[in-house]
Scaffold this motif. Structure first.
Motif, short mmCIF file in Angstrom:
data_model
loop_
_atom_site.label_atom_id
_atom_site.label_comp_id
_atom_site.label_asym_id
_atom_site.label_seq_id
_atom_site.Cartn_x
_atom_site.Cartn_y
_atom_site.Cartn_z
N UNK A 10 -8.91 33.71 -7.60
CA UNK A 10 -9.07 35.00 -8.26
C UNK A 10 -8.65 36.12 -7.33
N UNK A 11 -8.18 37.22 -7.92
CA UNK A 11 -7.88 38.41 -7.12
C UNK A 11 -9.17 39.19 -6.92
N UNK A 12 -9.76 39.01 -5.76
CA UNK A 12 -11.05 39.61 -5.44
C UNK A 12 -10.94 40.52 -4.22
N UNK A 13 -11.85 41.50 -4.10
CA UNK A 13 -11.89 42.30 -2.87
C UNK A 13 -12.12 41.38 -1.67
N UNK A 14 -11.57 41.76 -0.54
CA UNK A 14 -11.65 40.90 0.64
C UNK A 14 -13.09 40.70 1.10
N UNK A 15 -13.99 41.57 0.67
CA UNK A 15 -15.41 41.44 1.04
C UNK A 15 -16.11 40.32 0.27
N UNK A 16 -15.51 39.88 -0.84
CA UNK A 16 -16.12 38.82 -1.65
C UNK A 16 -16.00 37.46 -0.96
N UNK A 51 -0.04 40.77 -3.03
CA UNK A 51 0.00 39.59 -3.90
C UNK A 51 -1.42 39.11 -4.19
N UNK A 52 -2.27 39.12 -3.18
CA UNK A 52 -3.66 38.69 -3.39
C UNK A 52 -4.37 39.58 -4.41
N UNK A 57 -5.43 38.61 -11.23
CA UNK A 57 -6.30 39.75 -11.52
C UNK A 57 -7.17 39.52 -12.75
N UNK A 58 -6.60 38.92 -13.77
CA UNK A 58 -7.34 38.75 -15.02
C UNK A 58 -7.51 37.29 -15.41
N UNK A 59 -7.51 36.44 -14.43
CA UNK A 59 -7.61 35.01 -14.71
C UNK A 59 -8.23 34.27 -13.54
N UNK A 60 -8.57 33.02 -13.76
CA UNK A 60 -9.02 32.15 -12.68
C UNK A 60 -8.04 30.98 -12.63
N UNK A 61 -7.36 30.83 -11.53
CA UNK A 61 -6.35 29.79 -11.39
C UNK A 61 -6.98 28.40 -11.32
N UNK A 62 -6.29 27.41 -11.85
CA UNK A 62 -6.79 26.03 -11.79
C UNK A 62 -6.78 25.50 -10.36
N UNK A 63 -5.72 25.80 -9.65
CA UNK A 63 -5.62 25.40 -8.24
C UNK A 63 -5.39 26.65 -7.41
N UNK A 64 -5.93 26.70 -6.22
CA UNK A 64 -5.79 27.91 -5.39
C UNK A 64 -4.33 28.22 -5.08
N UNK A 65 -4.01 29.51 -5.07
CA UNK A 65 -2.66 29.98 -4.73
C UNK A 65 -2.57 30.16 -3.22
N UNK A 66 -1.53 29.57 -2.64
CA UNK A 66 -1.30 29.68 -1.20
C UNK A 66 -0.25 30.75 -0.96
#
Length: 339
Positions: A10-16, A51-52, A57-66
Motif C-alpha cells: 500500500x502507498x502509506x506514509x513512511x511513519x506507518x 513511486x511509493x 494509493x487506492x488499492x492493496x497489492x497482492x504481492x509487494x512492489x519492489x
C-alpha cells in the motif's frame, strides 16, 4: 531459491509500520540481455518515494512492489544474449522503472544500461552515482548538446545544486565543459557543498533574480531545473537568454505558458532517465557507454562520488530512514544503504 526483498503493498506514509515490509521471493533468472546481479549497495532518490506514494494509493497489492533504482554489485549469472559482462564482474546501474527494482538481494538487469563499477570506489560510493549521473549527463550532452568549444564562456544555472542530480551536474559542467557554472542553494552547508564541487557562483534561490544581477549574470544561456519547473517557470523564462535552452526533470502539474519562450526562440527539453530503457530505444546502449565513461572519470579523480550518508544493513528501518531523509527535501548529496 529464495531471496530477501523489501517492498510495499500500500502507498502509506513512511511513519506507518507497513510502509515497507520485508519478505522472501524467488531469486530471478537472467534471460536474453539480462544479468543477475548480487547487490552490495543501493541508493535512494526522490523517484523512490514518489513511486511509493502513488503506486498503490487506492488499492492493496497482492504481492509487494519492489522499487529502487540505483545499485552496485557483482554479476552472478548472465543471459544467453549477453556480451558485455561475465560472471564475477562488478557493475553499477540505475535500472528500468518498468521492472522490479533493486531493493532486494538480487536483481536482473539489461546489460545495455549497466556500466563497469569504478575500480577506485566502494560499492557504496558507486551506488550513489548512476541515476543522478545519467540524468545530469543526458541533460547537458543529449538534450542541450553542450559543446566545450562552441559553448566556451556561456553560462548554466543549476537549480537545486546540492541535491543528488545537481551535485553531479556541477562537476560535469565544470570538468567537461567551459561553461560558467551557477548553482542555487539557500543554506550555508548546501552552498558550501556546491562551492566544493566546483560551482563558480552559488546564489540563493529565494532571491534568485537579484543575486544573478549581483554576480553579473542577469541572464543565463542554459537552465537545468532539478527541483520545480512549475514554480520557477515565469522566472526561468525571464532570465534565460534569447536562443537559450531550459531542461527540466520535474515537469508540471498544470499547463505551462509556452508562449513565454516564443519571442526569445528558447528551447525546452524534458529529461527522463528511464526513457531509453522504458521504450527500448535504438540508442539504449548509450547509458552503458555513459556509465563506463563516468567510471573512468571517477577512477581518474576528475569526478568524485556524491555519497554523503551511508546506512549499514539492508533492513526495513534503514530504507524508511533513507526515504524519510529524501522526503524532508533537505538532504545534501546521496544516501546509500550498504548490504
Amino acid at each position: 531459491m529464495k531471496m530477501k526483498a523489501i517492498g510495499f503493498k500500500q502507498s502509506l506514509p513512511i511513519t506507518e509500520a507497513d510502509s515497507f515490509i520485508a519478505f522472501d521471493t524467488e531469486k530471478p533468472t537472467p534471460e536474453g540481455y539480462e544479468l543477475l546481479v548480487k547487490i552490495e549497495a543501493i541508493s535512494v532518490n526522490p523517484v523512490d518515494f514518489k513511486v511509493r506514494h502513488n503506486a498503490a494509493k487506492d488499492t492493496i497489492l497482492d504481492t509487494p512492489k519492489i522499487i529502487g533504482w540505483d545499485a552496485s554489485g557483482t554479476v552472478e549469472a548472465v543471459g544467453d544474449k549477453t556480451s558485455k559482462f561475465k560472471v564475477g564482474d562488478q557493475v553499477y546501474y540505475a535500472g528500468d522503472i518498468t521492472k522490479a527494482g533493486c531493493n532486494a538481494e538480487y536483481q536482473v538487469i539489461d546489460e545495455r544500461i549497466v556500466g563497469k563499477k569504478p575500480e577506485s570506489l566502494t560499492h557504496a560510493q558507486a551506488a550513489a552515482m548512476p541515476l543522478t549521473t545519467l540524468t545530469a549527463y543526458e541533460s547537458l550532452f543529449d538534450r542541450i548538446k553542450v559543446n566545450a568549444e562552441t559553448d566556451n564562456g556561456k553560462s548554466v544555472l543549476i537549480l537545486a545544486g546540492a541535491g543528488g542530480v545537481g551535485s553531479i551536474a556541477i562537476q560535469l559542467a565544470k570538468k567537461l565543459t567551459n561553461l560558467t557554472v551557477i548553482a542555487t542553494a539557500s543554506r550555508e552547508d548546501s552552498a558550501q557543498w556546491c562551492k566544493d564541487l566546483g560551482a563558480d557562483f552559488v546564489v540563493n534561490h529565494h532571491h534568485l533574480k537579484s543575486e544573478l544581477e549581483t554576480i553579473g549574470h542577469p541572464e543565463v544561456h542554459y537552465i537545468l531545473d532539478f527541483v520545480d519547473l512549475e514554480g520557477y517557470w515565469e522566472l526561468a523564462t525571464d532570465i534565460v537568454k534569447p536562443q537559450g535552452h531550459i531542461v527540466s526533470i520535474t515537469g508540471s502539474s498544470k499547463p505551462l505558458d509556452l508562449n513565454l519562450l516564443k519571442n526569445k526562440s528558447v528551447s525546452l527539453s524534458y529529461e527522463y532517465m528511464y526513457t531509453r530503457s522504458m521504450y527500448t530505444t535504438e540508442d539504449m546502449e548509450r547509458q552503458h557507454d555513459i556509465l563506463n565513461k563516468i567510471a573512468e572519470l571517477l577512477d581518474a579523480g576528475t569526478l568524485k562520488s556524491t555519497l554523503t550518508t551511508t546506512l549499514k544493513g539492508f533492513t526495513v528501518a534503514n530504507l524508511k530512514d533513507a526515504h524519510r531523509l529524501q522526503e524532508s527535501g533537505k538532504s545534501i548529496g546521496k544516501t546509500v544503504i550498504e548490504f
